[in-house]
Scaffold this motif. Sequence first.
Motif, short mmCIF file in Angstrom:
data_model
loop_
_atom_site.label_atom_id
_atom_site.label_comp_id
_atom_site.label_asym_id
_atom_site.label_seq_id
_atom_site.Cartn_x
_atom_site.Cartn_y
_atom_site.Cartn_z
N THR A 94 0.84 -1.19 0.00
CA THR A 94 0.00 0.00 0.00
C THR A 94 0.88 1.25 0.00
O THR A 94 1.83 1.35 0.77
N SER A 95 0.54 2.19 -0.86
CA SER A 95 1.33 3.43 -0.96
C SER A 95 1.11 4.31 0.27
O SER A 95 0.10 4.19 0.97
N ARG A 99 -2.24 5.10 2.60
CA ARG A 99 -2.16 5.01 4.06
C ARG A 99 -2.58 6.34 4.71
O ARG A 99 -3.24 6.35 5.74
N GLU A 100 -2.17 7.44 4.09
CA GLU A 100 -2.52 8.75 4.63
C GLU A 100 -4.05 8.94 4.66
O GLU A 100 -4.61 9.42 5.64
N PRO A 121 5.19 5.33 7.63
CA PRO A 121 6.38 6.17 7.84
C PRO A 121 6.20 7.11 9.05
O PRO A 121 5.08 7.46 9.41
N PRO A 122 7.31 7.51 9.66
CA PRO A 122 7.26 8.38 10.84
C PRO A 122 6.47 9.66 10.63
O PRO A 122 5.72 10.08 11.50
N TRP A 123 6.62 10.30 9.47
CA TRP A 123 5.91 11.56 9.22
C TRP A 123 4.39 11.36 9.30
O TRP A 123 3.67 12.23 9.78
N PRO A 153 7.38 1.25 16.56
CA PRO A 153 8.79 1.64 16.68
C PRO A 153 9.20 2.77 15.74
O PRO A 153 10.24 3.40 15.94
N ASN A 154 8.40 3.06 14.73
CA ASN A 154 8.71 4.15 13.80
C ASN A 154 8.28 5.52 14.33
O ASN A 154 8.60 6.54 13.71
N THR A 155 7.54 5.54 15.43
CA THR A 155 7.04 6.82 15.94
C THR A 155 8.20 7.65 16.49
O THR A 155 8.94 7.20 17.36
N PRO A 156 8.37 8.86 15.98
CA PRO A 156 9.46 9.72 16.46
C PRO A 156 9.28 10.10 17.93
O PRO A 156 8.15 10.19 18.43
N THR A 157 10.38 10.34 18.60
CA THR A 157 10.35 10.74 20.01
C THR A 157 9.55 12.01 20.20
O THR A 157 8.83 12.15 21.20
#
Length: 198
Positions: A94-95, A99-100, A121-123, A153-157
């Motif tokens: 899935t692109s 996902r967005e 992705p994190p963003w 685990p991809n979630t930014p701090t």
Amino acid sequence: TQVVPLPPQAYKLAAFYPTQDLRRSHAWRDEAQMLQRALNSDSAALLGLLSNNGNEEVRANVANNPNTSADILEKLSQDKEWGVRQKVALNPSTSDEVREKLSQDRHSNVRGQVAASSDTPPWLLGQMTKWVIDQDPPPTGWVMTLIFVAKNPNTPTTVLRLLLNELGMKRLTSDVEEALYIVRTALEDRREEEARAA
């Protein structure tokens, strides 16, 4: 021998499998076999055909198949059944654009799968978090969505810190307390990882 009529989809499939006489075969009457084909096929034509099937489970299996094309996944991301959209969110093919869109789905299970996916992705996890927090009233299942974001685990701090601040300002219910605990644990884990890396 009496010939039993098959669903219209079976006749269309005859074009893809000319060596088999599907009109006399009961293979496609077996729903389990159709579900298996939808999940495991690498034929773009067959997956395209099955993506229009009236059976939600068949469409969900097409959505879950990593060989399904971007165009078909885009179409299935707008399916009326949330179970199909949820499988699109889980599909590694899935692109990010799809996902967005799914990150703001009306059904919490779909949003939760986007938030939980290691392919998100994190963003997008950050954008999704802000969207959920900014909704007034909050969308159904908002706490669970944020828990999935915190566990990814991809979630930014920076997003985890935002979650901690925002959840800390909410009325404390058992769901919010659980989310706060998970966010705090995720932040502690990140600090330990950073300390080991230094």
